[in-house]
Scaffold this active site. Sequence first.
Site, mmCIF file in Angstrom:
data_model
loop_
_atom_site.group_PDB
_atom_site.id
_atom_site.type_symbol
_atom_site.label_atom_id
_atom_site.label_comp_id
_atom_site.label_asym_id
_atom_site.label_seq_id
_atom_site.Cartn_x
_atom_site.Cartn_y
_atom_site.Cartn_z
ATOM 1 N N HIS A 66 1.027 4.468 2.456
ATOM 2 C CA HIS A 66 2.254 3.636 3.270
ATOM 3 C C HIS A 66 1.872 3.174 4.412
ATOM 4 O O HIS A 66 2.361 3.723 5.556
ATOM 5 C CB HIS A 66 3.518 4.712 3.357
ATOM 6 N N GLU A 119 3.302 0.912 5.853
ATOM 7 C CA GLU A 119 4.576 0.491 6.766
ATOM 8 C C GLU A 119 5.010 1.918 7.330
ATOM 9 O O GLU A 119 5.814 1.573 8.286
ATOM 10 C CB GLU A 119 5.416 0.056 5.784
ATOM 11 N N CYS A 165 2.653 2.480 -2.629
ATOM 12 C CA CYS A 165 3.237 3.605 -3.325
ATOM 13 C C CYS A 165 3.963 3.280 -4.720
ATOM 14 O O CYS A 165 3.304 2.982 -5.552
ATOM 15 C CB CYS A 165 3.783 4.521 -2.522
HETATM 16 N N1 GLN Z 1 6.576 8.983 -6.773
HETATM 17 C C1 GLN Z 1 7.403 7.799 -6.460
HETATM 18 C C2 GLN Z 1 7.503 6.770 -7.657
HETATM 19 O O1 GLN Z 1 7.118 7.253 -8.638
HETATM 20 C C3 GLN Z 1 6.623 6.959 -5.219
HETATM 21 C C4 GLN Z 1 6.499 7.631 -4.228
HETATM 22 C C5 GLN Z 1 6.778 6.752 -2.987
HETATM 23 O O2 GLN Z 1 6.786 5.512 -2.919
HETATM 24 N N2 GLN Z 1 6.590 7.327 -1.676
HETATM 25 O O3 GLN Z 1 7.954 5.823 -7.572
#
Ligand code: GLN
Length: 202
Positions: free
Chosen positions: A181, A183, A82
């Site tokens: 994710h 994790e 992410c």
């Molecule tokens: N939107 C977040 C970012 O720009 C990422 C979101 C997340 O890691 N759940 O870093």
Amino acid sequence: MNRRPIVGVLALQGDVREHARALVACDVDVAEVRTPAQFDGVDALVLPGGESTTMSKLLAFQGLLAPLQERISGGMPVYGSCAGMILLASTILDGRTDQVALGAIDMVVRRNAFGAQVDSFEADIDVTGCGPETLRAVFIRAPWVESVGEQVEVLSRVVTPTGADRIVAVRQGAAMATSFHPELTHDVRVHALFVEMVRQHV
Ligand code: GLN
């Protein structure tokens, strides 16, 4: 290799403990990385989910940016989920102009692409290297991969709630990234795939 790899988790912000738990379950030693000295001691690095703009600032503040860029160029295995995926991209769309794109993977990533926090969702997806069963993927304010270079292997795609087909997991050399994710679930197949890459590399 004949010693256990030490996999670092970048511990400046985000879901550090969840990654550490998944990595321990994959039978490697895990070390939290906040300083250049701690970073020196690891064979590979996981960049967690969280907020990429914050992590970007903290990377610079902690003096980790240059060493990280150097080791990525040297082929150190890295995995980002992410926010971590956003950090590993070569180009970020809808990012902050001052946020860092480490360029570990030749890809254009769109930040917050699936929408706001309320548009977070889960889906059962196929991920190359994690089969045969599908994997429950958790998307939280997630990015998607808008395009990839020729060297990039697409590991997974998802059909969005509006019917678009988007890339959500990729690998290039020793670098891997997922929009979702792993994790946050108890399924460690994505981490196991990364650990396999680390073992081959070290
Ligand atoms: N939107 C977040 C970012 O720009 C990422 C979101 C997340 O890691 N759940 O870093």
